[in-house]
Design an enzyme around this catalytic site. Structure first.
Site, PDB file in Angstrom:
ATOM      1  N   HIS A 170      32.767  23.012  -6.493  1.00 47.85           N
ATOM      2  CA  HIS A 170      32.662  22.697  -7.873  1.00 47.85           C
ATOM      3  C   HIS A 170      32.881  23.813  -8.651  1.00 47.85           C
ATOM      4  CE1 HIS A 170      30.275  18.675  -7.283  1.00 47.85           C
ATOM      5  NE2 HIS A 170      31.543  18.531  -7.261  1.00 47.85           N
ATOM      6  N   CYS A 232      28.194  22.478   4.422  1.00 44.18           N
ATOM      7  CA  CYS A 232      27.279  23.607   4.471  1.00 44.18           C
ATOM      8  C   CYS A 232      26.173  23.083   5.361  1.00 44.18           C
ATOM      9  CB  CYS A 232      26.688  23.632   3.022  1.00 44.18           C
ATOM     10  SG  CYS A 232      25.345  25.009   2.908  1.00 44.18           S
ATOM     11  N   GLU A 262      27.368  14.934  -2.691  1.00 40.93           N
ATOM     12  CA  GLU A 262      26.468  15.384  -1.458  1.00 40.93           C
ATOM     13  C   GLU A 262      25.537  14.264  -1.233  1.00 40.93           C
ATOM     14  OE1 GLU A 262      22.886  18.249  -0.850  1.00 40.93           O
ATOM     15  OE2 GLU A 262      24.489  19.220  -2.035  1.00 40.93           O
ATOM     16  N   CYS A 363      17.365  24.227  -0.081  1.00 42.68           N
ATOM     17  CA  CYS A 363      18.333  25.361   0.316  1.00 42.68           C
ATOM     18  C   CYS A 363      17.737  26.736  -0.525  1.00 42.68           C
ATOM     19  CB  CYS A 363      19.578  24.740  -0.715  1.00 42.68           C
ATOM     20  SG  CYS A 363      20.866  26.407  -0.485  1.00 42.68           S
ATOM     21  N   SER A 398      29.116  21.132 -11.788  1.00 43.86           N
ATOM     22  CA  SER A 398      28.152  21.905 -10.788  1.00 43.86           C
ATOM     23  C   SER A 398      26.878  21.446 -11.086  1.00 43.86           C
ATOM     24  CB  SER A 398      28.355  23.417 -10.553  1.00 43.86           C
ATOM     25  OG  SER A 398      27.569  23.994  -9.983  1.00 43.86           O
ATOM     26  N   SER A 399      26.229  20.885 -10.068  1.00 39.87           N
ATOM     27  CA  SER A 399      24.807  20.456 -10.506  1.00 39.87           C
ATOM     28  C   SER A 399      23.957  21.653 -10.253  1.00 39.87           C
ATOM     29  CB  SER A 399      24.346  19.431  -9.219  1.00 39.87           C
ATOM     30  OG  SER A 399      22.984  19.144  -9.139  1.00 39.87           O
ATOM     31  N   ASN A 400      24.100  22.509  -9.284  1.00 37.68           N
ATOM     32  CA  ASN A 400      23.263  23.890  -9.273  1.00 37.68           C
ATOM     33  C   ASN A 400      23.233  24.463 -10.503  1.00 37.68           C
ATOM     34  OD1 ASN A 400      24.644  26.667  -8.529  1.00 37.68           O
ATOM     35  ND2 ASN A 400      25.633  24.852  -7.467  1.00 37.68           N
TER      36      ASN A 400
END
Length: 502
Positions: A170, A232, A262, A363, A398-400
């Site tokens: 992303h 990943c 994801e 993660c 981007s989620s993160n």
């Protein structure tokens, strides 16, 4: 009496690869506008449409009817791909590919501003601006690995058509580089399904860092294409947990966003699943487990986040926890503890192992970046270290990165999430930025006069070059004559210290 300026509010649908250059400086997006009066700044609001259900996406994950979920477990099916001779799941660490990544601005900086900051205790000063770079930021190992494998695939198969099933990560810059290299995302048909009709046996198909559903894997196996799987390993770890839960007849409670690629892929590895976005939804579920409730209300509330035929009265008797790797660690842990406590209350301590499964699938890279931002904002009571504002750099989808932005927002620290340098207009002293919950804003005179300390972080899909270009736009906002930061080639003689593989 101060006269408040008029504010223009626009409702704009957001889409894949939304960026400042496209949403602001490029072709105008269609919008309904209205004028309202608000204090202090001009606000441009982009309304993000609700996504469809994860199950809908899985049902139409391909245009080929035979692409149904294999009878074997998803984990076993994925292992079977290795026996085809047409499946690659690891990089080869090709130096030419790594060098080309840096040349294209999608690798780690070895001589630029970010590299120089790393060599200077993660700090930089320009005139009266002090920049503090988070101790953990930017590319994680899994993202670098995915981009590297795409570059290696292009080198290995120079004369073959290469496709991506989705954005590889992303980040708009990286995805633009993929297009420039003639690595293109498989197009969608009018009904939203992916059109694999143009994919032939001699082609190469790359799976993105956040993976692909079992249904898509099955289809690609049938097409006999060369598969380059950049998923990943942390995402694969979640799939293993979900597969174990399915084998033991547990419903997978997935902490994530039901429309995120994801989570859609993770759900495909489950037999029965329920996706909860936050602790509030988890509390609702746990209350239903303990006290029952209105089944129709439950099914309506989670209509986009449950497997086909889901029955809360039947399917919440045995549950396991999984997560989208980019979610807030603390919230995932809180949801896990809540589920465990609920199942103990419902079934008793002696039976907890029969009714609840948990596996650590958080993660490390996601957590390290969140911890580093907490460290940045944790010294606001110290005048010498206090931040005046924070810049968060990362793709708007981007989620993160959204969770990195969430931290300073919760601490009431001025923070600006940008996805590229084009978001900053040095001439007009304006910044276009996004909030953690999706509102796009235009803020005038965002950079304070006088000495200022800026904290900087970036999402796990953000290359160093993007951070460098954003900071250069900041410096140019302060001084129109700023001409850039010269590379330090002495740093380039030493190997780049990359983020640790976990």
């Amino acid at each position: 009496m101060q006269v408040l300026p008029q504010t223009r509010v626009q409702g704009v649908p957001s889409g894949r690869n939304l960026s400042c250059s496209k949403a602001v400086g490029g072709t105008p997006l269609r919008a309904l506008t209205r004028d309202v009066v608000r204090p202090a700044r001009s606000v441009n609001v982009h309304v993000v449409a609700d996504g469809e259900s994860a199950d809908d996406v899985l049902l139409r994950s391909s245009s080929v009817a035979v692409a149904e979920k294999p009878k074997v477990s998803g984990r076993a099916f994925r292992r079977s791909l290795k026996d085809t001779g047409r499946y690659v799941a690891k990089p080869i660490n090709d130096k030419d590919s790594l060098d080309l990544m840096e040349e294209h601005g999608v690798g780690y900086s070895s001589v630029g501003l970010v590299a120089q900051m790393r060599a200077n205790n993660n700090e930089w000063r320009f005139k009266d601006i002090r920049v503090k770079l988070a101790s953990a930021y930017g590319y994680c190992w899994g993202v670098e690995r995915a981009v590297q494998m795409a570059y290696e695939a292009k080198k290995k198969y120079p004369d073959r058509q290469i496709h991506l099933t989705n954005e590889i990560i992303h980040n708009p810059t990286v995805n633009e580089r993929m297009t420039e290299m003639d690595i293109n995302i498989i197009e969608q048909k009018e009904n939203g399904s992916k059109d694999f009709s143009k994919v032939s046996r001699q082609d190469v198909v790359i799976l993105p860092a956040f993976g692909a559903s079992v249904q898509e894997l099955s289809l690609l196996k049938d097409l006999e294409v060369q598969i380059v799987d950049t998923t990943c390993p942390w995402v694969s770890k979640v799939w293993t947990a979900v597969d174990n839960q399915a084998r033991k007849a547990h419903t997978s409670v997935i902490h994530g966003k039901y429309s995120h690629e994801e989570t859609i892929a993770t759900a495909s590895f489950a037999e029965t699943y329920l996706i909860v976005r936050d602790i509030e939804e988890a509390n609702y579920v746990c209350n239903y487990i303990l006290n029952g409730g209105n089944k129709e209300e439950f099914l309506t509330k989670f209509k986009n986040a449950i497997s086909k035929g889901f029955d809360p009265d039947r399917d919440l008797a045995r549950v396991g926890l999984a997560n989208q790797t980019t979610m807030l660690r603390d919230e995932t842990m809180a949801i896990g503890k809540l589920l465990e406590k609920t199942m103990i209350q419902k079934h008793g301590p002696a039976a907890i192992k029969e009714h609840f499964m948990v596996m650590d699938t958080i993660c490390d890279a996601t957590q390290e970046r969140q911890d580093a931002v907490y460290q940045l904002v944790g010294q606001q009571d110290n005048p010498a270290e206090k931040l005046d504002l924070i810049l968060v750099v990362g793709g708007f989808n981007s989620s993160n990165t959204s969770h990195l932005q969430e931290i300073p927002e919760l601490k009431n620290i001025p923070s600006f999430w940008v996805n590229e340098a084009a978001c900053i207009d040095p001439v007009n002293k304006k910044i276009t930025h996004r909030t953690a919950h999706g509102t796009m804003l235009d803020t005038q005179n965002w950079l304070p006069d006088g000495p200022v300390t800026i904290g900087v972080t970036s999402g796990a899909s953000t290359p160093d070059r993007a951070v460098e270009e954003v900071l250069e736009a900041v410096f140019k906002t302060r001084d129109a004559s700023f001409g850039g930061i010269a590379p330090n080639y002495d740093l380039g003689t030493a190997p780049v210290v990359r983020h640790e593989e976990h």
